[in-house]
Each structure stands twice: as C-alpha cells, then as structure tokens.
Design a protein around this motif. Sequence first.
Motif, mmCIF file in Angstrom:
data_model
loop_
_atom_site.group_PDB
_atom_site.id
_atom_site.type_symbol
_atom_site.label_atom_id
_atom_site.label_comp_id
_atom_site.label_asym_id
_atom_site.label_seq_id
_atom_site.Cartn_x
_atom_site.Cartn_y
_atom_site.Cartn_z
ATOM 1 N N LYS A 289 42.692 10.544 56.359
ATOM 2 C CA LYS A 289 41.434 10.894 57.028
ATOM 3 C C LYS A 289 40.851 9.769 57.873
ATOM 4 C CE LYS A 289 41.435 14.823 54.799
ATOM 5 N NZ LYS A 289 42.068 15.942 55.417
ATOM 6 N N SER A 290 41.337 8.548 57.722
ATOM 7 C CA SER A 290 40.733 7.429 58.442
ATOM 8 C C SER A 290 40.964 7.547 59.940
ATOM 9 C CB SER A 290 41.284 6.096 57.925
ATOM 10 O OG SER A 290 42.592 5.868 58.382
ATOM 11 N N THR A 291 40.140 6.826 60.685
ATOM 12 C CA THR A 291 40.238 6.785 62.144
ATOM 13 C C THR A 291 40.380 5.326 62.580
ATOM 14 O OG1 THR A 291 37.860 6.487 62.507
ATOM 15 C CG2 THR A 291 38.675 8.780 62.313
ATOM 16 N N PRO A 292 40.800 5.095 63.819
ATOM 17 C CA PRO A 292 40.818 3.717 64.316
ATOM 18 C C PRO A 292 39.429 3.070 64.244
ATOM 19 C CG PRO A 292 42.140 5.106 65.736
ATOM 20 C CD PRO A 292 41.429 6.022 64.774
ATOM 21 N N ALA A 293 38.379 3.861 64.451
ATOM 22 C CA ALA A 293 37.015 3.323 64.356
ATOM 23 C C ALA A 293 36.714 2.849 62.933
ATOM 24 C CB ALA A 293 36.005 4.369 64.809
ATOM 25 N N ASP A 294 37.216 3.575 61.931
ATOM 26 C CA ASP A 294 37.031 3.145 60.537
ATOM 27 C C ASP A 294 37.690 1.791 60.316
ATOM 28 O OD1 ASP A 294 35.739 5.581 59.883
ATOM 29 O OD2 ASP A 294 37.649 6.506 59.307
ATOM 30 N N ILE A 295 38.906 1.656 60.807
ATOM 31 C CA ILE A 295 39.651 0.400 60.647
ATOM 32 C C ILE A 295 38.918 -0.737 61.346
ATOM 33 C CG2 ILE A 295 41.843 -0.787 61.146
ATOM 34 C CD1 ILE A 295 42.014 1.465 58.971
ATOM 35 N N ALA A 296 38.440 -0.501 62.565
ATOM 36 C CA ALA A 296 37.715 -1.539 63.308
ATOM 37 C C ALA A 296 36.433 -1.929 62.580
ATOM 38 C CB ALA A 296 37.407 -1.055 64.724
ATOM 39 N N ARG A 297 35.686 -0.948 62.130
ATOM 40 C CA ARG A 297 34.405 -1.207 61.452
ATOM 41 C C ARG A 297 34.621 -1.948 60.130
ATOM 42 N NH1 ARG A 297 32.977 3.955 59.869
ATOM 43 N NH2 ARG A 297 34.135 3.489 57.980
ATOM 44 N N ASP A 298 35.536 -1.432 59.308
ATOM 45 C CA ASP A 298 35.669 -1.946 57.957
ATOM 46 C C ASP A 298 36.518 -3.206 57.843
ATOM 47 O OD1 ASP A 298 34.032 0.107 57.069
ATOM 48 O OD2 ASP A 298 35.721 1.422 56.607
ATOM 49 N N GLY A 299 37.366 -3.441 58.816
ATOM 50 C CA GLY A 299 38.204 -4.639 58.754
ATOM 51 C C GLY A 299 37.729 -5.777 59.624
ATOM 52 N N PHE A 300 36.897 -5.453 60.606
ATOM 53 C CA PHE A 300 36.570 -6.486 61.581
ATOM 54 C C PHE A 300 35.080 -6.537 61.913
ATOM 55 C CE2 PHE A 300 40.839 -4.770 62.165
ATOM 56 C CZ PHE A 300 41.574 -5.900 61.856
ATOM 57 N N GLY A 301 34.258 -6.005 61.016
ATOM 58 C CA GLY A 301 32.813 -6.036 61.208
ATOM 59 C C GLY A 301 32.214 -7.312 60.654
ATOM 60 N N ASP A 302 30.904 -7.271 60.418
ATOM 61 C CA ASP A 302 30.185 -8.436 59.915
ATOM 62 C C ASP A 302 30.623 -8.835 58.508
ATOM 63 O OD1 ASP A 302 28.743 -8.573 62.276
ATOM 64 O OD2 ASP A 302 27.054 -7.412 61.487
ATOM 65 N N GLN A 303 30.960 -7.856 57.691
ATOM 66 C CA GLN A 303 31.433 -8.115 56.332
ATOM 67 C C GLN A 303 32.754 -7.382 56.119
ATOM 68 O OE1 GLN A 303 27.971 -6.822 54.048
ATOM 69 N NE2 GLN A 303 27.384 -8.961 53.799
ATOM 70 N N HIS B 88 43.278 -8.776 64.339
ATOM 71 C CA HIS B 88 41.903 -8.828 64.837
ATOM 72 C C HIS B 88 41.487 -7.449 65.322
ATOM 73 C CE1 HIS B 88 43.880 -9.232 68.744
ATOM 74 N NE2 HIS B 88 44.511 -10.278 68.257
ATOM 75 N N ARG B 89 40.241 -7.312 65.697
ATOM 76 C CA ARG B 89 39.657 -6.015 66.055
ATOM 77 C C ARG B 89 40.500 -5.246 67.073
ATOM 78 N NH1 ARG B 89 34.742 -3.430 65.698
ATOM 79 N NH2 ARG B 89 33.741 -5.235 64.742
ATOM 80 N N ASP B 90 41.074 -5.938 68.034
ATOM 81 C CA ASP B 90 41.885 -5.262 69.052
ATOM 82 C C ASP B 90 43.133 -4.599 68.478
ATOM 83 O OD1 ASP B 90 40.042 -6.091 70.937
ATOM 84 O OD2 ASP B 90 41.270 -7.751 71.677
ATOM 85 N N ASP B 91 43.479 -4.926 67.246
ATOM 86 C CA ASP B 91 44.655 -4.349 66.592
ATOM 87 C C ASP B 91 44.341 -3.065 65.818
ATOM 88 O OD1 ASP B 91 46.481 -6.456 67.330
ATOM 89 O OD2 ASP B 91 45.509 -7.707 65.806
ATOM 90 N N ALA B 92 43.081 -2.662 65.772
ATOM 91 C CA ALA B 92 42.681 -1.524 64.932
ATOM 92 C C ALA B 92 43.475 -0.257 65.242
ATOM 93 C CB ALA B 92 41.180 -1.271 65.050
ATOM 94 N N GLN B 93 43.656 0.056 66.504
ATOM 95 C CA GLN B 93 44.399 1.268 66.888
ATOM 96 C C GLN B 93 45.844 1.191 66.392
ATOM 97 O OE1 GLN B 93 43.200 4.038 68.767
ATOM 98 N NE2 GLN B 93 45.155 4.992 68.315
ATOM 99 N N ALA B 94 46.493 0.049 66.591
ATOM 100 C CA ALA B 94 47.887 -0.119 66.166
ATOM 101 C C ALA B 94 48.008 -0.078 64.649
ATOM 102 C CB ALA B 94 48.443 -1.436 66.710
ATOM 103 N N ILE B 95 47.067 -0.707 63.954
ATOM 104 C CA ILE B 95 47.083 -0.671 62.490
ATOM 105 C C ILE B 95 46.948 0.768 62.019
ATOM 106 C CG2 ILE B 95 45.781 -1.291 60.403
ATOM 107 C CD1 ILE B 95 45.091 -3.959 61.882
ATOM 108 N N HIS B 96 46.009 1.484 62.599
ATOM 109 C CA HIS B 96 45.796 2.883 62.223
ATOM 110 C C HIS B 96 47.068 3.706 62.443
ATOM 111 C CE1 HIS B 96 44.364 7.055 62.716
ATOM 112 N NE2 HIS B 96 43.596 6.724 61.700
#
Length: 163
Positions: A38-52, A13-21
């Motif tokens: 080049k990805s960032t934790p914000a990229d992971i949060a946005r692209d994996g746990f956003g609206d789509q 889930h979104r809270d895991d974005a930093q650990a996934i990154h």
Amino acid sequence: MRPNDHPEIRLAHRDDAQAIHAMLFEIAVTTGSEDKFKSTPADIARDGFGDQPLFEAMIATDDQKPIAVCLYFPSYSTFRGQAGLYVQDLYVAPSHRGGGFARKLVALVAKRAQETGKAYIRLSVDANNLIGQRFYEKLGMRPADDERIFVLDGPAFSALAGE
C-alpha cells in the motif's frame, strides 16, 4: 552489456524515494504480496527523509540505475541490553543477483550499526524463501526458532487502540 563489478553503494537520500519504492514493489511481486503493498513513493520520502526519519536505506546503482536496496531502522533488545538495526527489506535486481551485492549491502548496514553504537542486526524472512534463508545463514545469521512474529493491524489494531 555486463553490469559493472563495482556499482556505487551509498546511503539513500530523498531523491531515491521513487527508486526505493519501485524495488520494494518488486519484493511484493516476488512474494505474491502485491495486494498487501500500500505504500507510495511519497510515504517513503516522508518517512525516510523527513525531519525525523523512521528508517535509512543503502542503495546500489550501476551506471546511475538503481539495482539494489537494503532498508533498515533502529531496534532495541531488552534481553541484550543493546541497540541494533532491523533490516526490513533487501532487494537486488535479477540482472545483478549472484554478484555479491546483497552481501555488500548487509555488510555496509552492519558497519553502519557498529559505527552508531549498535551491536546486532535482526530481520525476518518469508517462510517460503529458502534461498533467502540460506543466504542469511551464510552471513552468519541464525534463525530464532524460539520466536514467532505476530502482527496487529487493520480493524483489530483500531479496536485495541480504541479501548
């Protein structure tokens, strides 16, 4: 202290974005690709746990510490006429390798695929990663010797898109 024999494995889930990154960065380090990462934790949060969401991930934790991840997204085969999942990344921390965690993660992804009407899993593995290749073969996967992966990115991507 010996790692638990039964870590928690769940859908990320979104809270895991930093650990996934962080685990994805470890893949880059292991393969000597830090300069390409080049990805960032914000990229992971946005692209994996956003609206789509563009991907999902299974994450394993041991005493609430992230130890493994399997990141995947939908795929479709026109030849098969079936949907599947593409495994983009699989990582297990060195402290937990050999404990069956990678197999458990891929098995859960296969189960998720089956439950959502998908019929196969595809992935690519670094040409120099012989251990990874043997692991995937032990799972029953076979190399697609009749295919090559091509990538279009950077200036070539921009130039073609601009035509």
